[in-house]
Design an enzyme around this catalytic site. Structure first.
Site, PDB file in Angstrom:
ATOM      1  N   TYR A  51       0.831  -1.209   0.000  1.00  0.00           N
ATOM      2  CA  TYR A  51       0.000   0.000   0.000  1.00  0.00           C
ATOM      3  C   TYR A  51       0.866   1.260   0.000  1.00  0.00           C
ATOM      4  O   TYR A  51       1.859   1.358   0.732  1.00  0.00           O
ATOM      5  CB  TYR A  51      -0.936   0.013   1.206  1.00  0.00           C
ATOM      6  CG  TYR A  51      -2.098  -0.958   1.109  1.00  0.00           C
ATOM      7  CD1 TYR A  51      -2.473  -1.530  -0.106  1.00  0.00           C
ATOM      8  CD2 TYR A  51      -2.838  -1.299   2.236  1.00  0.00           C
ATOM      9  CE1 TYR A  51      -3.536  -2.407  -0.193  1.00  0.00           C
ATOM     10  CE2 TYR A  51      -3.914  -2.184   2.159  1.00  0.00           C
ATOM     11  CZ  TYR A  51      -4.252  -2.739   0.938  1.00  0.00           C
ATOM     12  OH  TYR A  51      -5.309  -3.608   0.862  1.00  0.00           O
ATOM     13  N   SER A  63      -6.878 -13.389   0.662  1.00  0.00           N
ATOM     14  CA  SER A  63      -7.644 -12.274   0.108  1.00  0.00           C
ATOM     15  C   SER A  63      -7.875 -12.547  -1.369  1.00  0.00           C
ATOM     16  O   SER A  63      -6.941 -12.953  -2.088  1.00  0.00           O
ATOM     17  CB  SER A  63      -6.874 -10.961   0.301  1.00  0.00           C
ATOM     18  OG  SER A  63      -7.583  -9.859  -0.213  1.00  0.00           O
ATOM     19  N   TRP A  72     -13.951  -5.436   0.883  1.00  0.00           N
ATOM     20  CA  TRP A  72     -13.261  -4.234   0.429  1.00  0.00           C
ATOM     21  C   TRP A  72     -14.026  -3.574  -0.717  1.00  0.00           C
ATOM     22  O   TRP A  72     -14.798  -4.215  -1.407  1.00  0.00           O
ATOM     23  CB  TRP A  72     -11.813  -4.519   0.045  1.00  0.00           C
ATOM     24  CG  TRP A  72     -11.535  -5.446  -1.100  1.00  0.00           C
ATOM     25  CD1 TRP A  72     -11.358  -6.802  -1.034  1.00  0.00           C
ATOM     26  CD2 TRP A  72     -11.338  -5.088  -2.478  1.00  0.00           C
ATOM     27  NE1 TRP A  72     -11.077  -7.307  -2.283  1.00  0.00           N
ATOM     28  CE2 TRP A  72     -11.050  -6.293  -3.185  1.00  0.00           C
ATOM     29  CE3 TRP A  72     -11.371  -3.889  -3.185  1.00  0.00           C
ATOM     30  CZ2 TRP A  72     -10.810  -6.319  -4.553  1.00  0.00           C
ATOM     31  CZ3 TRP A  72     -11.134  -3.904  -4.552  1.00  0.00           C
ATOM     32  CH2 TRP A  72     -10.858  -5.099  -5.219  1.00  0.00           C
ATOM     33  N   CYS A 120     -16.549  -1.472  -0.653  1.00  0.00           N
ATOM     34  CA  CYS A 120     -18.012  -1.537  -0.519  1.00  0.00           C
ATOM     35  C   CYS A 120     -18.706  -0.411  -1.276  1.00  0.00           C
ATOM     36  O   CYS A 120     -19.842  -0.572  -1.725  1.00  0.00           O
ATOM     37  CB  CYS A 120     -18.404  -1.479   0.954  1.00  0.00           C
ATOM     38  SG  CYS A 120     -17.867  -2.897   1.927  1.00  0.00           S
ATOM     39  N   GLY A 165     -15.425   1.999  -5.050  1.00  0.00           N
ATOM     40  CA  GLY A 165     -14.373   2.945  -5.426  1.00  0.00           C
ATOM     41  C   GLY A 165     -14.888   4.351  -5.646  1.00  0.00           C
ATOM     42  O   GLY A 165     -14.212   5.179  -6.267  1.00  0.00           O
ATOM     43  N   PHE A 216     -21.276   7.022  -6.558  1.00  0.00           N
ATOM     44  CA  PHE A 216     -21.693   8.395  -6.253  1.00  0.00           C
ATOM     45  C   PHE A 216     -21.565   9.327  -7.453  1.00  0.00           C
ATOM     46  O   PHE A 216     -22.241  10.350  -7.511  1.00  0.00           O
ATOM     47  CB  PHE A 216     -20.848   8.965  -5.113  1.00  0.00           C
ATOM     48  CG  PHE A 216     -20.860   8.111  -3.883  1.00  0.00           C
ATOM     49  CD1 PHE A 216     -21.926   8.145  -3.001  1.00  0.00           C
ATOM     50  CD2 PHE A 216     -19.806   7.253  -3.600  1.00  0.00           C
ATOM     51  CE1 PHE A 216     -21.948   7.357  -1.874  1.00  0.00           C
ATOM     52  CE2 PHE A 216     -19.813   6.454  -2.476  1.00  0.00           C
ATOM     53  CZ  PHE A 216     -20.892   6.507  -1.607  1.00  0.00           C
ATOM     54  N   ASP A 243     -22.883   5.813 -15.778  1.00  0.00           N
ATOM     55  CA  ASP A 243     -23.337   4.612 -16.468  1.00  0.00           C
ATOM     56  C   ASP A 243     -24.703   4.206 -15.925  1.00  0.00           C
ATOM     57  O   ASP A 243     -25.094   4.586 -14.816  1.00  0.00           O
ATOM     58  CB  ASP A 243     -22.334   3.481 -16.281  1.00  0.00           C
ATOM     59  CG  ASP A 243     -22.138   3.127 -14.817  1.00  0.00           C
ATOM     60  OD1 ASP A 243     -22.747   2.154 -14.345  1.00  0.00           O
ATOM     61  OD2 ASP A 243     -21.391   3.866 -14.132  1.00  0.00           O
ATOM     62  N   SER A 265     -11.369   5.527   4.667  1.00  0.00           N
ATOM     63  CA  SER A 265     -11.320   6.991   4.765  1.00  0.00           C
ATOM     64  C   SER A 265     -10.414   7.453   5.899  1.00  0.00           C
ATOM     65  O   SER A 265     -10.302   6.786   6.930  1.00  0.00           O
ATOM     66  CB  SER A 265     -12.733   7.548   4.998  1.00  0.00           C
ATOM     67  OG  SER A 265     -12.706   8.946   5.143  1.00  0.00           O
ATOM     68  N   GLY A 266      -9.798   8.614   5.703  1.00  0.00           N
ATOM     69  CA  GLY A 266      -9.056   9.258   6.779  1.00  0.00           C
ATOM     70  C   GLY A 266      -9.837  10.404   7.394  1.00  0.00           C
ATOM     71  O   GLY A 266      -9.304  11.137   8.230  1.00  0.00           O
TER      72      GLY A 266
END
Length: 296
Positions: free
Chosen positions: A49, A154, A205, A207, A210, A214, A218, A261-262
């Site tokens: 990461y 994973s 992951w 969920c 990406g 929002f 499409d 999120s941070g």
């Protein structure tokens, strides 16, 4: 002997974007503490990461309050090799699940995270060249040395999972897979059925797809936004993200959504989805919006 595993927190703190958050170590520590105050104690990482940077950023923060180590669960992943400036000997992205690479990756993660052990180590992606016996040897060495307590995978199919489980001594405790209204593959290809059958803890992951749910134009995204907004009004959700998390958590395999999120306000909002529930018709309305058709 297999050690008991502390159950994963309902939601998982995802740190794959840490390098993008422009936080100093004290701010990253405050984020970890904020997660803990919300009951989120499982922290998800991978060696790759942030171009091999994110574990070190987390470790810097944890070093400011080392007593927090006993209050959190640290998960990391290995097996992907990226061609980056931080990995000069690699010229091509590839997978490596040899004994030597798994052990070396885990030991490097420990140094970066500034911890003596990982609670959970996952093989990040299925490797066409995987030798299950070689993985078993790595897991045994890491567990015997006290460096990793539990193991999982994973993005594995049920068959890939079962192959590895047939060779390793430890019970694999997790399969981390993509689950979202815009990508429901794991719901229909047997992956979540397999998790339910074997009482595995799936981590979910991406969920929120990406972020495409929002903003994308499409047809699927447009249908999903409209349906999610309607259901948000019906159940009193603050936003459609909460509806998505409630939809994922309604699956009988009991996935643990990863929050990437941070932003503490977004994290607080996500965790509030614990309080929400959907009727079957609401759940299937989202399924229908995703597929573009009703159930057969």
């Amino acid at each position: 002997m297999q050690q008991s595993i502390m159950p994963l927190s309902d939601f998982i703190a995802g740190f794959w974007r840490t390098a993008d958050w422009d936080m100093n170590p004290q701010q990253r520590l405050a984020l970890i503490q904020g997660y803990l105050e919300l009951g989120v104690y499982t922290m998800d990482h991978a060696d790759i990461y942030g171009g091999y940077q994110c574990e070190s950023l987390f470790g810097e923060a944890l070093a400011l309050a080392p007593a927090l180590r006993d209050k959190i669960q640290i998960v990391s992943k290995c097996g992907i090799c990226l061609a980056t400036d931080n990995n000069p000997n690699v010229y091509l992205n590839h997978y490596n699940t040899t004994t030597e690479h798994i052990v070396a990756s885990a030991e490097t993660s420990l140094k970066r995270l500034k911890t003596d052990y990982l609670d959970l180590l996952l093989i990040h992606r299925p490797d066409p060249l995987i030798d299950a016996d070689a993985v078993a040897a790595a897991f045994n060495q890491l567990q015997q040395d006290g460096k990793v307590r539990h193991f999982g995978v994973s993005n594995f199919t049920p068959q890939q999972f079962d192959l590895l489980q047939s060779r390793v001594d430890q019970k694999l405790v997790c399969n981390q897979v993509e689950i979202s209204p815009s990508n429901m593959s794991a719901l229909h290809d047997g992956t979540l059925d397999h998790c339910q059958q074997h009482q595995l803890a799936p981590m979910a992951w991406s969920c929120l797809g990406g972020g495409n749910i929002f903003t994308a134009k499409d047809p699927q995204s447009l249908r999903l936004r409209a349906t999610l907004a309607t259901i948000a009004d019906e159940i009193g959700a603050e936003n459609i993200s909460q509806v998505i998390y409630a939809w994922v958590r309604a699956l009988p395999s009991k996935p643990h959504p990863i929050i990437g999120s941070g932003n503490i306000e977004r994290i607080i909002s996500a965790v509030k989805a614990r309080e929400l529930s959907l009727t079957r018709q609401q759940w299937f309305s989202i399924w229908q919006a995703s597929t573009g058709h009703g159930v057969p």
